[in-house]
Design an enzyme around this catalytic site. Sequence first.
Site: not given
Length: 222
Positions: A51, A76, A125, A159
């Site tokens: 991920e 991350d 992002d 989104d």
Amino acid sequence: MGKNKWLRFEENAGFSSLFQPEFEEVFSKDWRLKGQWNQSVFKREAPICLELGCGKGEYTLALARKYPDRHFIGIDIKGARLWRGAKTAMEEALPNVAFIRTRIEFIESLFAPHEIDEIWITFPDPQLRKERKRLTHAIFLARYRSFLRPGATIHLKTDSQELYDFTFQQVKALNYNILYAYPDMYGANLHNLVDMLGVQTFYEKHYLAQGKPITYLAFTIP
């Protein structure tokens, strides 16, 4: 920097599932665990899923619970966010979870050819002003190709309609194989994918509460 952040950074050093390679260890060179994740970290052979931009690792953890026969690695750069994922993995004694604190730009230093079976990119992002920094830009897709096994799937949930459209065009231009393309995944009949797509992160719940459609794109690199 707040006191809680410093405490989390200190605690991060003690999590066996959290790896924090130094810049000098991954910049233009192979890291020590490249090609060794199953053997040295998970201690068994199983498919590995990444991920990217995992934040607190919500998706990584949820998939690890659903699929104990597979391995999941969240990546991350934010140590304070990874603290939550690594702490949960420890509290739940999840043996098939790992986290890496590093920049995605160095990802080729971490994994060997054919070592990774799947990639999830969940609510990254969208980099609306910097296309080349998008995690689905052709530059990044080429990096992923260096370590993905043949036929591996890349999933994008976002989104951002702009990121979805951009990725769709990138994938088409590169002649990659599109498996699913839904500009509104909750408005589509996706019963066969409910296990994978049913995980809702904090951000996804937030966007749904605002009435934003959630997009989903899945493709393979031939």
